[in-house]
Structure formats: C-alpha cells, structure tokens
Scaffold this motif. Structure first.
Motif, PDB file in Angstrom:
ATOM      1  N   PRO A  16       0.812  -1.224   0.000  1.00 45.08           N
ATOM      2  CA  PRO A  16       0.000   0.000   0.000  1.00 45.08           C
ATOM      3  C   PRO A  16       0.843   1.271   0.000  1.00 45.08           C
ATOM      4  N   TYR A  88      -9.402   3.303   0.282  1.00 45.38           N
ATOM      5  CA  TYR A  88      -8.474   2.225  -0.044  1.00 45.38           C
ATOM      6  C   TYR A  88      -8.910   1.624  -1.377  1.00 45.38           C
ATOM      7  N   LYS A  90      -7.597  -1.476  -4.393  1.00 43.01           N
ATOM      8  CA  LYS A  90      -6.657  -2.475  -4.892  1.00 43.01           C
ATOM      9  C   LYS A  90      -6.909  -2.648  -6.383  1.00 43.01           C
ATOM     10  N   GLU A  96      -1.817  -1.670  -4.287  1.00 43.73           N
ATOM     11  CA  GLU A  96      -2.736  -1.165  -3.271  1.00 43.73           C
ATOM     12  C   GLU A  96      -2.433   0.292  -2.972  1.00 43.73           C
TER      13      GLU A  96
END
Length: 154
Positions: A16, A88, A90, A96
């Motif tokens: 991330p 968030y 993905k 990510e």
C-alpha cells in the motif's frame, strides 16, 4: 501510471502507498456528468489521477483533465479533500493504495473529447441514469457532492 508512482512501485512492489491526487467533476450544459470507462478496472469513474513531483493539486487536475479527456477548463473550483479507509483501492494488478483525493469542479470546459490509453469510453450521464458499474470512489464523490447536497448550481 505516472513516472513518480512507477518509480516508487519499482521499490515497494504492490504494498500500500498513500497517493495524493485530484479528481475532476465535469458537467455539460445539460448538467450531465462526464465519466470515464477505465481500461484497467473496467469500471466507470471520474477523470483524475496522482500528483507528480512539483505540481500543485490544481495543476494535477488541469493535467489529468486534459490527458484523460482532451478537455481544458477556464478554471477549477476546489470542492473537498477526501481520505481515509473508504478510499483504499486495490488495482487488478495487485497494487494497493490509500487515496487522498482533492475534488475539483472544472469551470467552462472546452475542447474535443479524446481518450488516452486509460479509457475505453468517455460519456456524459444524467445523475438519475449513472452506469451500474461505477467505482466506489466515484460513487462516494458523486453522492456527496452532487446527489446528497443537490449541488446543481453549476
């Protein structure tokens, strides 16, 4: 993917990242919103992208608007900054991100719609007939700034 983001990805892989960027709301004279059918996720979303080194957020909005749609704007109105767990994301390739998104309204857009490699299609939609495959970030922004607040003043 922007050069800066690509360089960072080469170091950290898919882990991330916190990415700061701009998203642009474009409305036509019928108050329809411009959406981009993205080639990477196959979802509809709003034009926008990550900030490059040395750019302001408004410059990012201006660059991304032109790169992704072929449009330019007389100016940009800052609307909001969004961040947190709900942003968030993905990507299909496994990358990510936690997005920090500055939302801008593009004032008095002009030019011809044209697509770059990130788009399958560009199309204006009425707020009552949005596509069913809309990415969650776009849903959040459209819901917060156009539908819930009924902000049709543009």
């Amino acid at each position: 993917m922007a050069d800066y983001t690509r360089d960072i990805r080469n170091i950290v892989g898919n882990r991330p990242l916190i990415l700061v960027g701009s998203t642009i709301i474009v409305l036509n004279e019928k108050k329809e919103i411009l959406l981009q059918h993205r080639s990477d996720t196959k979802e509809w979303g709003l034009p926008g992208g990550a900030m490059e080194l040395g750019e302001s957020l408004e410059q990012t909005a201006e660059r991304e608007l032109f790169e992704e749609t072929g449009l330019k704007a007389i100016g940009f109105e800052f609307m909001d900054t969004l961040s947190g767990e709900e942003l968030y994301f993905k990507y299909p390739n496994g990358d990510e991100v936690f997005n920090v998104i500055c939302v801008y309204y593009a004032k008095n857009t002009y030019g011809e719609l044209s697509m770059d490699g990130e788009s399958i299609e560009l199309k204006y939609f009425s707020l009552s007939e949005l596509p069913s495959i809309l990415d969650k970030r776009a849903k959040l922004i459209i819901g917060k700034h156009l539908i819930q607040r009924n902000k049709h003043r543009w």
